[in-house]
Design an enzyme around this catalytic site. Structure first.
Site, PDB file in Angstrom:
ATOM      1  N   ARG A   1       1.200   7.080   0.119  1.00 29.22           N
ATOM      2  CA  ARG A   1       0.451   6.087   0.906  1.00 29.22           C
ATOM      3  C   ARG A   1      -0.935   5.976   0.292  1.00 29.22           C
ATOM      4  O   ARG A   1      -1.629   6.974   0.097  1.00 29.22           O
ATOM      5  CB  ARG A   1       0.348   6.548   2.367  1.00 29.22           C
ATOM      6  CG  ARG A   1      -0.424   5.584   3.272  1.00 29.22           C
ATOM      7  CD  ARG A   1       0.305   4.271   3.423  1.00 29.22           C
ATOM      8  NE  ARG A   1      -0.296   3.426   4.445  1.00 29.22           N
ATOM      9  CZ  ARG A   1      -1.411   2.735   4.309  1.00 29.22           C
ATOM     10  NH1 ARG A   1      -2.093   2.820   3.175  1.00 29.22           N
ATOM     11  NH2 ARG A   1      -1.852   1.977   5.287  1.00 29.22           N
TER      12      ARG A   1
ATOM     13  N   ASP B   1      -5.365  -0.653   3.580  1.00 27.31           N
ATOM     14  CA  ASP B   1      -4.242  -1.146   4.380  1.00 27.31           C
ATOM     15  C   ASP B   1      -3.965  -2.584   3.977  1.00 27.31           C
ATOM     16  O   ASP B   1      -4.897  -3.374   3.800  1.00 27.31           O
ATOM     17  CB  ASP B   1      -4.600  -1.064   5.868  1.00 27.31           C
ATOM     18  CG  ASP B   1      -3.456  -1.499   6.770  1.00 27.31           C
ATOM     19  OD1 ASP B   1      -2.290  -1.243   6.407  1.00 27.31           O
ATOM     20  OD2 ASP B   1      -3.727  -2.085   7.837  1.00 27.31           O
ATOM     21  N   THR B   2      -2.689  -2.924   3.806  1.00 26.14           N
ATOM     22  CA  THR B   2      -2.298  -4.299   3.500  1.00 26.14           C
ATOM     23  C   THR B   2      -1.393  -4.818   4.615  1.00 26.14           C
ATOM     24  O   THR B   2      -0.824  -4.030   5.372  1.00 26.14           O
ATOM     25  CB  THR B   2      -1.549  -4.383   2.152  1.00 26.14           C
ATOM     26  OG1 THR B   2      -0.343  -3.607   2.230  1.00 26.14           O
ATOM     27  CG2 THR B   2      -2.416  -3.865   1.017  1.00 26.14           C
TER      28      THR B   2
ATOM     29  N   ASP C   1       0.802  -1.230   0.000  1.00 24.80           N
ATOM     30  CA  ASP C   1       0.000   0.000   0.000  1.00 24.80           C
ATOM     31  C   ASP C   1       0.830   1.273   0.000  1.00 24.80           C
ATOM     32  O   ASP C   1       0.329   2.356   0.303  1.00 24.80           O
ATOM     33  CB  ASP C   1      -0.960   0.009   1.200  1.00 24.80           C
ATOM     34  CG  ASP C   1      -0.236  -0.188   2.526  1.00 24.80           C
ATOM     35  OD1 ASP C   1       0.926   0.248   2.662  1.00 24.80           O
ATOM     36  OD2 ASP C   1      -0.828  -0.792   3.435  1.00 24.80           O
TER      37      ASP C   1
ATOM     38  N   GLU D   1       1.709  -6.072   6.866  1.00 23.45           N
ATOM     39  CA  GLU D   1       3.043  -5.474   6.951  1.00 23.45           C
ATOM     40  C   GLU D   1       4.130  -6.477   6.587  1.00 23.45           C
ATOM     41  O   GLU D   1       4.070  -7.655   6.935  1.00 23.45           O
ATOM     42  CB  GLU D   1       3.294  -4.937   8.360  1.00 23.45           C
ATOM     43  CG  GLU D   1       2.344  -3.835   8.785  1.00 23.45           C
ATOM     44  CD  GLU D   1       2.498  -2.565   7.972  1.00 23.45           C
ATOM     45  OE1 GLU D   1       3.521  -2.439   7.266  1.00 23.45           O
ATOM     46  OE2 GLU D   1       1.618  -1.709   8.038  1.00 23.45           O
TER      47      GLU D   1
ATOM     48  N   ARG E   1       3.944  11.755   3.935  1.00 24.57           N
ATOM     49  CA  ARG E   1       3.645  10.995   2.718  1.00 24.57           C
ATOM     50  C   ARG E   1       2.386  11.537   2.044  1.00 24.57           C
ATOM     51  O   ARG E   1       1.441  11.950   2.719  1.00 24.57           O
ATOM     52  CB  ARG E   1       3.442   9.514   3.053  1.00 24.57           C
ATOM     53  CG  ARG E   1       4.645   8.876   3.717  1.00 24.57           C
ATOM     54  CD  ARG E   1       4.359   7.419   4.103  1.00 24.57           C
ATOM     55  NE  ARG E   1       3.280   7.320   5.076  1.00 24.57           N
ATOM     56  CZ  ARG E   1       2.918   6.184   5.666  1.00 24.57           C
ATOM     57  NH1 ARG E   1       3.527   5.052   5.352  1.00 24.57           N
ATOM     58  NH2 ARG E   1       1.924   6.170   6.536  1.00 24.57           N
TER      59      ARG E   1
END
Length: 289
Positions: free
Chosen positions: A99, A104-105, A85, A107, A150
């Site tokens: 970002r 959200d993916t 992501d 980690e 970001r």
């Protein structure tokens, strides 16, 4: 006698002339009627042509596929995919970290965090999508950058949403919905539900993907980077002893200031020192700078 003959001849001549005049009149009338019919036919053809043209235009308009508005999208050049992501691009002549907005993916490279299931797969799929065409970014209302500086953006490749693909295929979950409404939130929710119903990837393991993040590591026996040993030396001070894992496998720090003395970059949710009260932005990471 001659007079009678002259009268007869004159009568025939008059009859002949009358017949000719009548034929001429009929021809003239017929010609006029044909001309009128031709004019009417041309008018009808024109009307029919215009009507068909309008119908075709209408049908073409209906058949035109709907695409996302790209008037607000800006082209960028890919530098690299960081994970599932996050990417680095060249934007306005500067190297920027982007970002992905609203997703959200798992980690893979976050400090003090283990490699989570489907993290590598999400990264590979993201990288594959990014290298398949022209990349553009689109920004929504609210903050254009997060607290780390970001860029927060929707990412497209050849006009197709990368976020949507990751959600549909079960590599990402919806997250960080701080300032709704968002332009594509409803569509993203539909994509996420589709993957949930099919139990794809992150949704294939019950309890792995939650509203607060992802639970578990690829190798449960592996310890996150910088995770302290559960043993402590008897020579340590009382303060030091309070910062080591107790019998329950957790570490306690009174506040972020104390925690950062040992973990300057903060700790992830899976870390023994993590406390929800220190994770004020609910991003699964406590006391980060």
């Amino acid at each position: 006698m001659k007079l009678v003959l002259n009268l007869v001849v004159s009568g025939f001549l008059l009859l002949g002339l009358s017949a000719c005049n009548q034929g001429s009149a009929e021809k003239t009338s017929s010609t006029a009627e044909q001309t009128s019919e031709k004019v009417d036919s041309v008018k009808e053809q024109k009307t029919d042509t215009v009507g068909k043209s309008k119908v075709n235009q209408s049908e073409n308009s209906k058949e035109q596929p709907q695409t996302k508005e790209d008037s607000n999208q800006v082209p960028v050049t890919l530098v690299e995919a960081v994970d599932g992501d996050t990417i680095k691009v060249t934007y306005n002549g500067e190297k920027e970290t982007v970002r992905y907005l609203l997703v959200d993916t798992p980690e893979e490279k976050k400090p003090n965090t283990c490699v989570q299931p489907f993290a590598v797969e999400a990264y590979k799929r993201n990288n594959q999508l990014l290298n398949s065409g022209q990349i553009t970014l689109e920004f929504d209302h609210g903050n254009k950058r997060d607290k780390y500086g970001r860029l927060l953006a929707y990412v497209f490749v050849n006009g197709a949403s990368v976020q949507e693909t990751l959600l549909k295929e079960g590599y990402a979950r919806i997250a960080y919905v701080y300032q709704p409404p968002y332009k594509y939130l409803e569509q993203f929710q539909a994509d996420e539900n589709q993957a949930k119903n099919k139990k794809l990837n992150i949704w294939s393991q019950p309890g792995f993907a939650t509203d607060r993040g992802f639970n578990g590591c690829v190798n449960s026996a592996a310890k996150p980077t910088n995770q302290p040993s559960s043993t402590s030396s008897s020579s340590k001070t009382t303060t030091q002893a309070s910062n080591t894992p107790n019998s329950s496998g957790t570490e306690f720090f009174a506040n972020c200031t104390e925690l950062r003395k040992k973990y300057p970059d903060g700790v992830a949710k899976e870390h023994p020192a993590y406390q929800a009260k220190m994770d004020r932005d609910n991003d699964g990471y406590a006391c980060e700078k």
